[in-house]
Scaffold this active site. Structure first.
Site, PDB file in Angstrom:
ATOM      1  N   HIS A   1     -29.808   5.581  23.196  1.00 22.96           N
ATOM      2  CA  HIS A   1     -30.169   5.710  24.829  1.00 22.96           C
ATOM      3  C   HIS A   1     -30.024   7.208  25.415  1.00 22.96           C
ATOM      4  O   HIS A   1     -29.637   7.483  26.396  1.00 22.96           O
ATOM      5  CB  HIS A   1     -29.291   4.877  25.776  1.00 22.96           C
ATOM      6  CG  HIS A   1     -29.822   3.528  25.631  1.00 22.96           C
ATOM      7  ND1 HIS A   1     -30.714   2.770  26.210  1.00 22.96           N
ATOM      8  CD2 HIS A   1     -29.287   2.566  24.692  1.00 22.96           C
ATOM      9  CE1 HIS A   1     -30.758   1.567  25.811  1.00 22.96           C
ATOM     10  NE2 HIS A   1     -29.898   1.303  25.172  1.00 22.96           N
TER      11      HIS A   1
ATOM     12  N   GLU B   1     -27.140  -0.289  21.176  1.00 20.89           N
ATOM     13  CA  GLU B   1     -28.575  -0.057  20.800  1.00 20.89           C
ATOM     14  C   GLU B   1     -28.804   1.325  20.217  1.00 20.89           C
ATOM     15  O   GLU B   1     -30.020   1.818  20.524  1.00 20.89           O
ATOM     16  CB  GLU B   1     -29.387  -0.465  21.963  1.00 20.89           C
ATOM     17  CG  GLU B   1     -29.185  -1.780  22.472  1.00 20.89           C
ATOM     18  CD  GLU B   1     -29.853  -2.192  23.639  1.00 20.89           C
ATOM     19  OE1 GLU B   1     -30.576  -3.269  23.675  1.00 20.89           O
ATOM     20  OE2 GLU B   1     -30.160  -1.584  24.430  1.00 20.89           O
TER      21      GLU B   1
ATOM     22  N   ASP C   1     -29.347   7.790  30.613  1.00 15.70           N
ATOM     23  CA  ASP C   1     -30.063   7.118  29.754  1.00 15.70           C
ATOM     24  C   ASP C   1     -31.378   7.849  29.663  1.00 15.70           C
ATOM     25  O   ASP C   1     -31.489   8.655  30.333  1.00 15.70           O
ATOM     26  CB  ASP C   1     -30.327   5.454  30.330  1.00 15.70           C
ATOM     27  CG  ASP C   1     -30.423   4.419  29.503  1.00 15.70           C
ATOM     28  OD1 ASP C   1     -31.268   4.773  28.446  1.00 15.70           O
ATOM     29  OD2 ASP C   1     -29.862   3.575  29.343  1.00 15.70           O
TER      30      ASP C   1
HETATM   31  C1  ACM Z   1     -27.058  -3.175  26.927  1.00 18.11           C
HETATM   32  O1  ACM Z   1     -27.584  -4.350  27.557  1.00 18.11           O
HETATM   33  N1  ACM Z   1     -27.769  -2.654  26.147  1.00 18.11           N
HETATM   34  C2  ACM Z   1     -25.620  -2.834  27.068  1.00 18.11           C
END
Ligand code: ACM
Ligand code: ZN
Length: 681
Positions: free
Chosen positions: A260, A316, A183
């Site tokens: 991410h 996201e 991440d």
């Molecule tokens: C998440 O909480 N973005 C999977």
């Protein structure tokens, strides 16, 4: 057998295990076993128990040999304290026959036998245990996937920490550890072909996640003095995989694609749309190099992790850079992709095809539904259950992790007494209340519901102790949902959770102090009576669409909100300043007017700096009554609720009350307001 279960359960409920020495039954453990019968007699597990394994039990033998201070092999089956019979076949089920002299654990697999042993060990080791009641247990899991996610990107955790949590998971019969290895906060796995991932993208100058984010989220060389971070070598990961496998736990690695990924685009800017470090959060989907990178990385990942599933993230992605990137635009044109959602879907499909070609399947967060689901993908449903239910209906496998129940980075008790968290309020009872088999799932599709998982995102969880505090006891509820039949009795579960929590404490885990739980916000527990109930509220600025509460009724319904704005619609949210007019219906004497707001900065919810109260008799011409200023630091990091109250001069009367409240301006964007009730007396 059911009657035996109920009677023993009722007697045990009267005798808390910890208050006096007692014989423990299978009805005292977590997860609750399927079928239990208890007869007279007690088995006491010797401190050095002897065992004999009939059948193929190599992982079980490895585990027993790791625990050699507790277990020794017996020469003959008839002489063993524990006799394992592994009969062959499939499944995690087992039976136990407990007699004063010997316990026979029978199962088709070493995994089932391991769980039989865990049932026995929990009974022997719960606080106050004075032996194990004789009888029979016949047990099997409800779901095949029972997971716990560890976010090692936001804060690196040592292999020793992971092994300690694997030990706890094994006690609860959890069988999947999902490792969030990559991440923006740091890349955590050694990749031979891309050394900058661990020389650079695994390290940052600031230890505290918020400081790091506030200082521009930069990385640094591993050699820099004070560099914070870390990564796992392949050897460490292989060792962990084996340690977990001997405890029937599969490690599922997650490599985030395509969002991410700022740590990747900063270490290897050629994989981003801009070609520059610290610009793009997402990988460039237009460049072939990105797919070479992903295939190289995933090849090394699959070489280390034998799991049938590889998690590829998918959540996201900002998709920001893709719209103007010539490479991304060319890809969209060439592949006939209509929008950036389809571009993301293209990336996921391509990665899936590669993973499938190696005989594995992907898991992705529910965003992978957008733009078309990859054919063999398993969906991890986190934005509620809708994505999961849709995927099940379409014949895809699903793991349920809805934020409301399964995100244990939320507070588990009254926020004023808890460490800073991302927000929310998800106590043990709330987690336990979750039922994943929604009534909309048809019987012929139910097998696609693989199970459940607890997710602990670690932005606000710097230490190992804090992580354990968040995991336990709430993962016990996930374990019970994943393993046991769906009947619920929270009081009985709580009794068992108190015992197992105390057991974990005695083993050096830093579990939450369940005994001294404060519980829900007192104001929310009973309705409040006041003069404005049911009156008309006119919104000069409308509520935020995602947080309507119960629309016009919310602020005058006599019910106050709890510790979180999520879930029960008692709070109403605003992405603007607040400005409403309350019509009391007739000119009304006013002794006090109050409104409360919420502060939860982790979720961008802030108290207003000031609340202005105005009065009118005609609803057009308003006279200022009073402005109440907040004395609370607008960046005070914990969740709190504040009442803004005015007590007008005696004999004050009015028909209309206007209330205005301002949002603070955060340097990084817009704050929002949440309120639950206007109380007029
Ligand atoms: C998440 O909480 N973005 C999977
Ligand atoms: Zn691009």
């Amino acid at each position: 057998m059911r009657i035996g279960t109920l009677i023993v359960g009722a007697v045990a409920a009267l005798l808390p295990l910890t208050s006096l020495a007692a014989v423990v039954t299978p009805n005292d453990i977590i997860p609750r076993p399927a079928q239990v019968s208890v007869v007279k007699g007690v088995f006491r597990l010797p401190s050095q128990a002897t065992y004999f394994i009939k059948g193929d039990g190599s992982t079980l033998a490895n585990y027993l040999s790791d625990e050699k201070e507790k277990f020794t092999p017996a020469q003959k089956a008839s002489k063993a304290d524990l006799l394992f019979e592994i009969t062959g076949g499939k499944g995690e089920n087992y039976t136990l026959e407990i007699t004063p002299k010997q316990v026979k654990i029978k199962a088709p697999t070493a995994a089932g036998a391991f769980y039989g042993l865990q049932t026995l060990l929990q009974m022997a080791e719960l606080p106050g245990s004075d032996g194990i009641a004789c009888g029979k247990v016949s047990d099997a899991p409800r779901f095949p996937y029972r997971g716990m996610m560890v976010d090692v990107s936001r804060h690196f955790r040592s292999p020793e920490f992971l092994k300690k949590q694997i030990d706890a998971m094994a006690k609860m019969k959890l069988n999947r550890m999902h490792l969030h290895l990559t991440d923006a906060a740091g890349w955590r796995m050694e990749i031979d072909k891309y050394p900058r991932l661990t020389e650079f993208a695994a390290w940052r100058p600031e230890a505290k996640w918020q400081d790091w984010a506030d200082n521009g989220a930069k990385y640094c060389e591993s050699t820099r003095p004070g560099a914070y971070g870390g990564f796992y070598t392949k050897q460490q990961m292989r060792d962990l995989v084996k340690y977990a496998a001997d405890r029937n736990i599969t490690i599922i690695p997650e490599i985030e694609v395509p969002g991410h990924s700022k740590e990747v685009t900063s270490a290897y800017p050629e994989l981003s749309c801009s070609g520059k470090p610290y610009v793009d959060e997402d990988l460039c989907i237009g460049k072939e190099k990105t797919f070479e990178f992903l295939e190289d990385v995933l090849t090394e990942v699959m070489d280390v992790f034998p799991s049938a599933h590889i998690h590829i993230g998918g959540d996201e992605a900002s998709k920001r850079g893709w719209r103007d990137c010539p490479d991304c635009k060319a890809r969209m044109e060439k592949e006939g992709l209509k929008n950036v959602d389809e571009l993301q879907s293209y990336a996921i499909h391509r990665v899936e095809e590669f993973v499938n070609s190696k005989g594995r399947d992907i898991i992705g967060w529910d965003e992978i539904l957008e733009g078309g689901l990859a054919p063999n993908a398993t969906v991890m449903s986190w934005r509620g259950t809708e994505g999961g239910l849709k995927s099940i209906a379409a014949g895809h496998d699903v793991i349920m992790t809805p934020g409301e129940f399964c995100y244990i980075d939320y507070c588990q008790d009254a926020p004023f007494k808890e460490p800073i968290s991302i927000g929310g309020y998800t106590p043990l009872k709330k987690v336990y209340s979750y039922e994943p088999l929604d009534s909309s799932i048809s019987a012929d599709k139910a097998h696609h519901l693989l199970g459940v998982q607890a997710n602990l995102w670690a932005e606000y969880i710097p230490t190992d102790e804090h992580a354990e505090y968040m995991y336990y006891p709430r993962t016990m509820a996930i374990a019970e949902i994943g393993w046991s039949t769906p009947e619920k009795n929270y009081d009985d579960f709580l009794r068992r959770a108190l015992s197992l929590t105390e057991r974990l404490d005695s083993l050096g885990y830093n579990a939450f102090d369940l005994k001294n739980e404060f519980g829900e916000r007192k104001e929310s527990l009973a309705p409040v009576r006041h003069k404005a109930i049911g009156k008309k509220v006119t919104y000069n600025k409308k509520w935020a669409d995602p947080y309507p509460g119960t629309q016009e009724a919310t602020l005058v319904d006599g019910v106050r909100g709890g510790w979180t704005y999520g879930g029960n619609k008692r709070w109403q949210g605003f992405f603007s300043d607040f400005d409403v007019v309350l019509d009391m219906g007739e000119v009304t004497p006013l002794n006090s007017i109050a409104i409360d707001f919420m502060q939860a900065p982790g979720a961008w919810v802030h108290l207003p700096e000031k609340v202005e109260f105005e009065l009118s008799d005609n609803g057009v011409d308003f006279t200022p009554l009073e402005t109440v200023w907040s004395e609370v630091d607008p960046y005070y990091p914990k969740i709190l609720m504040k009442d803004y109250v005015v007590t007008p001069a005696p004999d004050t009367k009015a028909r209309y009350i206007r209330i205005k409240a301002n949002r603070i301006k955060r340097p990084d964007g817009s704050a929002c307001l949440f309120t639950d009730e206007i109380i007029v007396n």
